[in-house]
Design a protein around this motif. Structure first.
Motif, PDB file in Angstrom:
ATOM      1  N   PRO A  13      58.517 -66.360  69.876  1.00  0.00           N
ATOM      2  CA  PRO A  13      58.515 -67.725  69.334  1.00  0.00           C
ATOM      3  C   PRO A  13      57.223 -68.087  68.617  1.00  0.00           C
ATOM      4  O   PRO A  13      57.265 -68.743  67.568  1.00  0.00           O
ATOM      5  CB  PRO A  13      58.749 -68.598  70.568  1.00  0.00           C
ATOM      6  N   VAL A  14      56.068 -67.659  69.141  1.00  0.00           N
ATOM      7  CA  VAL A  14      54.801 -67.992  68.488  1.00  0.00           C
ATOM      8  C   VAL A  14      54.699 -67.293  67.134  1.00  0.00           C
ATOM      9  O   VAL A  14      54.346 -67.906  66.123  1.00  0.00           O
ATOM     10  CB  VAL A  14      53.617 -67.633  69.402  1.00  0.00           C
ATOM     11  N   GLY A  15      55.022 -65.992  67.102  1.00  0.00           N
ATOM     12  CA  GLY A  15      54.957 -65.267  65.844  1.00  0.00           C
ATOM     13  C   GLY A  15      55.959 -65.760  64.821  1.00  0.00           C
ATOM     14  O   GLY A  15      55.631 -65.919  63.635  1.00  0.00           O
ATOM     15  N   LEU A  55      57.758 -79.094  65.901  1.00  0.00           N
ATOM     16  CA  LEU A  55      58.946 -78.322  65.540  1.00  0.00           C
ATOM     17  C   LEU A  55      59.711 -78.994  64.407  1.00  0.00           C
ATOM     18  O   LEU A  55      60.277 -78.323  63.544  1.00  0.00           O
ATOM     19  CB  LEU A  55      59.841 -78.148  66.770  1.00  0.00           C
ATOM     20  N   ASP A  56      59.696 -80.312  64.403  1.00  0.00           N
ATOM     21  CA  ASP A  56      60.358 -81.049  63.330  1.00  0.00           C
ATOM     22  C   ASP A  56      59.645 -80.808  61.998  1.00  0.00           C
ATOM     23  O   ASP A  56      60.286 -80.639  60.952  1.00  0.00           O
ATOM     24  CB  ASP A  56      60.380 -82.539  63.667  1.00  0.00           C
ATOM     25  N   ALA A  57      58.315 -80.773  62.025  1.00  0.00           N
ATOM     26  CA  ALA A  57      57.555 -80.521  60.804  1.00  0.00           C
ATOM     27  C   ALA A  57      57.868 -79.150  60.219  1.00  0.00           C
ATOM     28  O   ALA A  57      57.772 -78.948  59.014  1.00  0.00           O
ATOM     29  CB  ALA A  57      56.059 -80.650  61.084  1.00  0.00           C
ATOM     30  N   LEU A  58      58.264 -78.211  61.071  1.00  0.00           N
ATOM     31  CA  LEU A  58      58.639 -76.876  60.609  1.00  0.00           C
ATOM     32  C   LEU A  58      60.101 -76.796  60.185  1.00  0.00           C
ATOM     33  O   LEU A  58      60.573 -75.744  59.752  1.00  0.00           O
ATOM     34  CB  LEU A  58      58.380 -75.850  61.715  1.00  0.00           C
ATOM     35  N   LEU A  61      63.725 -78.396  64.245  1.00  0.00           N
ATOM     36  CA  LEU A  61      64.064 -79.197  65.420  1.00  0.00           C
ATOM     37  C   LEU A  61      65.543 -79.558  65.471  1.00  0.00           C
ATOM     38  O   LEU A  61      66.152 -79.503  66.549  1.00  0.00           O
ATOM     39  CB  LEU A  61      63.218 -80.474  65.461  1.00  0.00           C
ATOM     40  N   ASP A  62      66.135 -79.924  64.354  1.00  0.00           N
ATOM     41  CA  ASP A  62      67.543 -80.324  64.385  1.00  0.00           C
ATOM     42  C   ASP A  62      68.416 -79.187  64.906  1.00  0.00           C
ATOM     43  O   ASP A  62      69.341 -79.421  65.707  1.00  0.00           O
ATOM     44  CB  ASP A  62      68.011 -80.753  62.990  1.00  0.00           C
ATOM     45  N   ASP A  63      68.137 -77.972  64.471  1.00  0.00           N
ATOM     46  CA  ASP A  63      68.930 -76.831  64.938  1.00  0.00           C
ATOM     47  C   ASP A  63      68.674 -76.544  66.417  1.00  0.00           C
ATOM     48  O   ASP A  63      69.599 -76.211  67.170  1.00  0.00           O
ATOM     49  CB  ASP A  63      68.605 -75.586  64.113  1.00  0.00           C
ATOM     50  N   ILE A  64      67.416 -76.663  66.856  1.00  0.00           N
ATOM     51  CA  ILE A  64      67.091 -76.466  68.265  1.00  0.00           C
ATOM     52  C   ILE A  64      67.768 -77.528  69.119  1.00  0.00           C
ATOM     53  O   ILE A  64      68.338 -77.233  70.178  1.00  0.00           O
ATOM     54  CB  ILE A  64      65.563 -76.481  68.458  1.00  0.00           C
ATOM     55  N   ASP A  65      67.737 -78.764  68.648  1.00  0.00           N
ATOM     56  CA  ASP A  65      68.355 -79.870  69.372  1.00  0.00           C
ATOM     57  C   ASP A  65      69.861 -79.655  69.495  1.00  0.00           C
ATOM     58  O   ASP A  65      70.465 -79.884  70.554  1.00  0.00           O
ATOM     59  CB  ASP A  65      68.052 -81.183  68.637  1.00  0.00           C
ATOM     60  N   ALA A  66      70.483 -79.195  68.420  1.00  0.00           N
ATOM     61  CA  ALA A  66      71.932 -78.978  68.429  1.00  0.00           C
ATOM     62  C   ALA A  66      72.330 -77.825  69.352  1.00  0.00           C
ATOM     63  O   ALA A  66      73.386 -77.865  69.995  1.00  0.00           O
ATOM     64  CB  ALA A  66      72.427 -78.706  67.006  1.00  0.00           C
ATOM     65  N   ALA A  67      71.481 -76.808  69.437  1.00  0.00           N
ATOM     66  CA  ALA A  67      71.819 -75.635  70.244  1.00  0.00           C
ATOM     67  C   ALA A  67      71.471 -75.810  71.722  1.00  0.00           C
ATOM     68  O   ALA A  67      72.083 -75.170  72.574  1.00  0.00           O
ATOM     69  CB  ALA A  67      71.091 -74.402  69.691  1.00  0.00           C
ATOM     70  N   GLY A  68      70.491 -76.673  72.019  1.00  0.00           N
ATOM     71  CA  GLY A  68      70.035 -76.831  73.394  1.00  0.00           C
ATOM     72  C   GLY A  68      70.604 -78.068  74.054  1.00  0.00           C
ATOM     73  O   GLY A  68      71.583 -78.656  73.592  1.00  0.00           O
ATOM     74  N   ILE A  69      70.006 -78.445  75.167  1.00  0.00           N
ATOM     75  CA  ILE A  69      70.391 -79.681  75.845  1.00  0.00           C
ATOM     76  C   ILE A  69      69.153 -80.556  76.007  1.00  0.00           C
ATOM     77  O   ILE A  69      68.038 -80.057  76.158  1.00  0.00           O
ATOM     78  CB  ILE A  69      71.028 -79.417  77.225  1.00  0.00           C
ATOM     79  N   ARG A  70      69.361 -81.860  75.972  1.00  0.00           N
ATOM     80  CA  ARG A  70      68.268 -82.801  76.186  1.00  0.00           C
ATOM     81  C   ARG A  70      68.141 -83.109  77.677  1.00  0.00           C
ATOM     82  O   ARG A  70      69.147 -83.302  78.355  1.00  0.00           O
ATOM     83  CB  ARG A  70      68.517 -84.092  75.421  1.00  0.00           C
ATOM     84  N   ASN A  71      66.914 -83.154  78.134  1.00  0.00           N
ATOM     85  CA  ASN A  71      66.661 -83.528  79.517  1.00  0.00           C
ATOM     86  C   ASN A  71      65.769 -84.759  79.553  1.00  0.00           C
ATOM     87  O   ASN A  71      64.731 -84.790  78.883  1.00  0.00           O
ATOM     88  CB  ASN A  71      65.994 -82.382  80.281  1.00  0.00           C
ATOM     89  N   THR A  72      66.141 -85.753  80.340  1.00  0.00           N
ATOM     90  CA  THR A  72      65.421 -87.017  80.367  1.00  0.00           C
ATOM     91  C   THR A  72      64.799 -87.320  81.726  1.00  0.00           C
ATOM     92  O   THR A  72      64.326 -88.437  81.940  1.00  0.00           O
ATOM     93  CB  THR A  72      66.356 -88.168  79.967  1.00  0.00           C
ATOM     94  N   GLN A 106      64.146 -69.128  74.726  1.00  0.00           N
ATOM     95  CA  GLN A 106      63.222 -68.893  73.630  1.00  0.00           C
ATOM     96  C   GLN A 106      63.784 -67.888  72.617  1.00  0.00           C
ATOM     97  O   GLN A 106      63.432 -67.947  71.431  1.00  0.00           O
ATOM     98  CB  GLN A 106      61.863 -68.435  74.138  1.00  0.00           C
ATOM     99  N   HIS A 107      64.675 -66.998  73.046  1.00  0.00           N
ATOM    100  CA  HIS A 107      65.275 -66.078  72.079  1.00  0.00           C
ATOM    101  C   HIS A 107      66.138 -66.834  71.078  1.00  0.00           C
ATOM    102  O   HIS A 107      66.259 -66.428  69.917  1.00  0.00           O
ATOM    103  CB  HIS A 107      66.094 -65.002  72.790  1.00  0.00           C
ATOM    104  N   ASP A 108      66.739 -67.962  71.514  1.00  0.00           N
ATOM    105  CA  ASP A 108      67.516 -68.776  70.579  1.00  0.00           C
ATOM    106  C   ASP A 108      66.603 -69.523  69.616  1.00  0.00           C
ATOM    107  O   ASP A 108      66.944 -69.716  68.438  1.00  0.00           O
ATOM    108  CB  ASP A 108      68.393 -69.766  71.343  1.00  0.00           C
ATOM    109  N   VAL A 109      65.447 -69.953  70.100  1.00  0.00           N
ATOM    110  CA  VAL A 109      64.474 -70.588  69.209  1.00  0.00           C
ATOM    111  C   VAL A 109      63.985 -69.584  68.171  1.00  0.00           C
ATOM    112  O   VAL A 109      63.848 -69.914  66.986  1.00  0.00           O
ATOM    113  CB  VAL A 109      63.306 -71.167  70.027  1.00  0.00           C
ATOM    114  N   VAL A 110      63.744 -68.351  68.591  1.00  0.00           N
ATOM    115  CA  VAL A 110      63.351 -67.307  67.646  1.00  0.00           C
ATOM    116  C   VAL A 110      64.452 -67.088  66.615  1.00  0.00           C
ATOM    117  O   VAL A 110      64.186 -66.979  65.407  1.00  0.00           O
ATOM    118  CB  VAL A 110      63.030 -65.999  68.389  1.00  0.00           C
TER     119      VAL A 110
END
Length: 396
Positions: A13-15, A55-58, A61-72, A106-110
């Protein structure tokens, strides 16, 4: 003249995020990954509210948000007594438009970052390309690359994001001092009804024998990370898993282990994060036990703070800000991130003082005003520094 403005080593993810951010700034970027296929082993899954703007600036974020779940909210429970605290993120509505964390492997974020990278004509990904040596002069860096197409890669600048066993760091002779914990973690993806057992989306179970972290990945799958002595055989982890699950006191119902990955835990940092035209980021620069998600969070802050000064240096500006970046990111890890992760690890897995654990949980559950709640929820923002120029500041 170097073919590449920047070579990034390591497609974690960092790379991947580093390569994406630099390519978006118009630079010719080569991303090198030693493995033929991107790894999918369980690792970090939580992206805290305070990294979402980066992540939004890159643009991911929208794709990460759609693929993941929000926790509050997150839950802390003393396993032996049942005392627990449930802390809501709702007070953050006063300081951020996104008062939630996102859970996603993190593999999905990559995968998402590399999908965005593939759309840029000035970026290239090479899999199966392990870096074996690094050398440099005042003008460029030369990487010896193995694999099916061995040879030299030349770049004006290099970012080593190739993990705690970094070949880039080792080749440059940069030390990596610290300690390795005597126990190991087992990151387990499991289908089990933890929600029916009374857990929320993010949970820390405090116990010196059976402490663990349990977080929801999707509707049916959870990440359950537990610890054991490193003297036990790693290849028999699965034999011990049923008893570990039973010790949590949850219902004895069928479950399915998707994967379980044992690994050692470290508290280490590099002597320096810059050597000439080579920069280290993420686990290549500093490794911590993963309790609380501080390791990946620190790595993402490395990226967010690096992109602008490195981009300026590629354009020929003074590279002194890179020295400031390297010193500050290392200071924050040594003084903030590593102590925070160490304290969290000891509380979850090691503390035998039950009264102290109960006192901690009850204190977390005690009512506070909104300002104090925001202050507590913002504690981890001390890990950031030098945020990109186009970003606003978070509450301290």
């Amino acid at each position: 003249m170097s073919t590449n403005d920047i070579a990034v080593v390591g497609a974690g993810p960092v790379g991947a995020l580093t390569a994406l951010g630099l390519a978006q700034r118009g630079h010719r970027v080569l991303l090198l990954e030693s493995e033929q296929e991107l790894p999918t082993a369980p690792r970090a899954i939580v992206y805290y509210w305070h990294v979402l703007e980066g992540l939004d600036a890159l643009g991911v974020l929208d794709d990460i948000d759609a693929a993941g779940i929000r926790n509050t909210a997150f839950r802390t429970r003393v396993l032996a007594t049942g005392d627990e605290a449930v802390v809501s993120l709702a007070p953050l509505e006063a300081v951020t438009p996104r008062p939630w964390n996102i859970h996603l492997g993190q593999h999905d974020v990559v995968r998402i970052a590399l999908d965005h990278l593939s759309r840029l004509p000035n970026a290239t990904l090479r899999l199966g390309a392990p870096v074996t040596a690094v050398r440099q002069d005042g003008h460029e860096v030369v990487l010896d690359v193995g694999g099916e197409s061995p040879g030299e890669v030349r770049a004006s600048w290099v970012v080593g994001a190739d993990g705690a066993r970094s070949a880039v760091r080792t080749s440059l002779g940069i030390g990596f001092d610290g300690t390795t914990w005597k126990d190991r973690f087992v990151a387990t993806d499991i289908r089990y009804p933890f929600d029916a057992a009374g857990l929320g989306n993010a949970n820390m179970m405090l116990d010196s024998e059976n402490g663990c972290v349990i977080a929801r990945i999707d509707d049916s799958t959870w990440r359950w990370t537990w610890g054991e002595s490193a003297e036990l055989a790693a290849d028999t982890v699965m034999d011990r898993l049923p008893a570990r699950l039973a010790a949590l006191g949850f219902p004895d119902v069928p479950y399915d282990v998707v994967t379980a990955t044992p690994y050692r835990m470290h508290q280490r940092s590099a002597d320096r994060m810059r050597e000439g035209r080579v920069l280290l980021a993420g686990d290549a620069a500093h490794a911590t036990n993963p309790t609380g998600g501080i390791g990946l969070t620190s790595g993402m802050y490395d990226v967010f703070a690096l992109l602008d000064p490195l981009s300026d240096a590629v354009h020929g500006s003074d590279d002194a800000p890179l020295d400031a970046w390297a010193a500050e990111r290392l200071r924050i890890f040594d003084e903030k991130a590593s102590p925070m992760a160490t304290a969290s690890k000891r509380r979850v897995y090691d503390d035998t003082d039950r009264d102290a654990l109960v006192g901690f949980v009850r204190g977390s559950a005690a009512a506070v005003d909104d300002a104090e709640a925001v202050r507590r929820l913002s504690a981890m923002t001390v890990l950031r520094s030098g945020f990109p120029r186009h970003h606003t500041s978070f509450v301290s």
